[in-house]
Design a protein around this motif. Structure first.
Motif, PDB file in Angstrom:
ATOM      1  N   VAL A  30      53.899  65.959  10.385  1.00  0.00           N
ATOM      2  CA  VAL A  30      53.162  65.567  11.592  1.00  0.00           C
ATOM      3  C   VAL A  30      53.517  64.108  11.906  1.00  0.00           C
ATOM      4  N   ALA A  31      53.429  63.757  13.186  1.00  0.00           N
ATOM      5  CA  ALA A  31      53.732  62.386  13.622  1.00  0.00           C
ATOM      6  C   ALA A  31      52.556  61.476  13.292  1.00  0.00           C
ATOM      7  N   ALA A  32      52.866  60.279  12.830  1.00  0.00           N
ATOM      8  CA  ALA A  32      51.826  59.294  12.518  1.00  0.00           C
ATOM      9  C   ALA A  32      52.072  58.023  13.333  1.00  0.00           C
ATOM     10  N   VAL A  33      51.137  57.724  14.220  1.00  0.00           N
ATOM     11  CA  VAL A  33      51.207  56.519  15.040  1.00  0.00           C
ATOM     12  C   VAL A  33      50.510  55.399  14.269  1.00  0.00           C
ATOM     13  N   ILE A  34      51.189  54.275  14.141  1.00  0.00           N
ATOM     14  CA  ILE A  34      50.638  53.154  13.376  1.00  0.00           C
ATOM     15  C   ILE A  34      50.257  52.036  14.353  1.00  0.00           C
ATOM     16  N   GLN A  35      48.963  51.660  14.306  1.00  0.00           N
ATOM     17  CA  GLN A  35      48.438  50.664  15.237  1.00  0.00           C
ATOM     18  C   GLN A  35      47.780  49.526  14.449  1.00  0.00           C
ATOM     19  N   GLN A  36      48.073  48.294  14.831  1.00  0.00           N
ATOM     20  CA  GLN A  36      47.392  47.147  14.218  1.00  0.00           C
ATOM     21  C   GLN A  36      45.922  47.202  14.613  1.00  0.00           C
ATOM     22  N   TYR A  37      45.038  47.120  13.616  1.00  0.00           N
ATOM     23  CA  TYR A  37      43.621  47.444  13.860  1.00  0.00           C
ATOM     24  C   TYR A  37      42.908  46.434  14.745  1.00  0.00           C
ATOM     25  N   ASP A  38      43.316  45.168  14.703  1.00  0.00           N
ATOM     26  CA  ASP A  38      42.561  44.178  15.472  1.00  0.00           C
ATOM     27  C   ASP A  38      43.172  43.919  16.850  1.00  0.00           C
ATOM     28  N   THR A  39      44.489  43.780  16.916  1.00  0.00           N
ATOM     29  CA  THR A  39      45.113  43.534  18.225  1.00  0.00           C
ATOM     30  C   THR A  39      45.359  44.830  18.997  1.00  0.00           C
ATOM     31  N   ARG A  40      45.328  45.972  18.303  1.00  0.00           N
ATOM     32  CA  ARG A  40      45.559  47.305  18.858  1.00  0.00           C
ATOM     33  C   ARG A  40      46.996  47.510  19.337  1.00  0.00           C
ATOM     34  N   GLU A  41      47.887  46.660  18.864  1.00  0.00           N
ATOM     35  CA  GLU A  41      49.308  46.845  19.171  1.00  0.00           C
ATOM     36  C   GLU A  41      49.829  48.103  18.463  1.00  0.00           C
ATOM     37  N   VAL A  42      50.575  48.936  19.185  1.00  0.00           N
ATOM     38  CA  VAL A  42      51.222  50.078  18.543  1.00  0.00           C
ATOM     39  C   VAL A  42      52.503  49.577  17.877  1.00  0.00           C
ATOM     40  N   LEU A  43      52.596  49.741  16.569  1.00  0.00           N
ATOM     41  CA  LEU A  43      53.672  49.125  15.800  1.00  0.00           C
ATOM     42  C   LEU A  43      54.868  50.051  15.595  1.00  0.00           C
ATOM     43  N   MET A  44      54.615  51.308  15.329  1.00  0.00           N
ATOM     44  CA  MET A  44      55.701  52.239  14.986  1.00  0.00           C
ATOM     45  C   MET A  44      55.167  53.668  14.953  1.00  0.00           C
ATOM     46  N   VAL A  45      56.104  54.608  14.876  1.00  0.00           N
ATOM     47  CA  VAL A  45      55.772  56.019  14.634  1.00  0.00           C
ATOM     48  C   VAL A  45      56.559  56.472  13.412  1.00  0.00           C
TER      49      VAL A  45
END
Lengths: 140, 140
Positions: A30-45
């Motif tokens: 399954v795809a996993a979206v990785i987001q920085q928790y405080d800035t909410r920037e999407v970092l990678m998949v």
């Protein structure tokens, strides 16, 4: 680390109540979206199989399954750019995961903070709501 | 709609300079993460082939390829829950796309704002940085 109260048992394999909710692709991923928790920037998949998800849920660190190297890949073990897990959610149909993390340093292997910063923007035609859209939302 | 200046030609097919950067899976698809542009909430993950990406780049609205229905799916055409494109980025290796949108109403077919809200959180062991991590970041 602080363990949240739950009755799932992910000790040796992914709890069947979680596993049954996953809609894996032909390769078991399954795809996993990785987001920085405080800035909410999407970092990678990245991609996870059941065991990578189990490790991510239970160790405080994000583990992927590397499709190119065909091995588990705990983010940061070689680069130092660790991803500490803050929360994890499944989507409605179980084929995507959203992991909120605290990313140390760069998420991208190139040294950029995010893989999307590295890849870069493509020019787009920007869409705008019309009055119908605003009416629709007001009624919701 | 407002067209940003560019020299890509996506008029009838995806510009070859974009197409060559895509690392498609066996079914010709890349994952597309959809994020609300102002709140930065991750709303959903869908899939695009070259033509869905071309339509998304050129029409101001997000178009996916539906893996279950095997057809193009312009988000909102039946539900009214349109996604207006604000920006679009490729990732470093071309197998994922990040689309910032203005989402009208619910992104999830269940009526929830986000598909991850619908799927819900799983309990996790929360990870915390140690001093090594902070030193590493200070040196970066």
């Amino acid at each position: 680390m602080q363990e949240q109260h739950n009755d799932y048992d992910n000790t040796t394999s992914l709890d069947p109540r979680i596993a049954v909710r996953l809609k894996k692709d032909a390769k078991g991923l399954v795809a996993a979206v990785i987001q920085q928790y405080d800035t909410r920037e999407v970092l990678m998949v990245g991609y996870m199989n059941e065991e990578a998800l189990r490790r991510t849920l239970t160790t405080g660190r994000v583990t992927f399954w590397s499709r190119s190297r065909q091995e588990y890949w705990r983010k940061g073990d070689t680069s130092g750019h660790r991803q500490y897990v803050k929360s994890l959610a499944l989507d409605c149909d179980g084929d995507a995961i959203l992991v909120e993390v605290d990313q140390v340093g760069a998420a991208c292997h190139t040294g950029k903070r995010s893989c999307f910063e590295e890849g870069g923007q493509l020019p787009v035609v920007i869409g705008e709501r019309d009055q119908d859209d605003n009416n629709e939302e007001a009624q919701a």
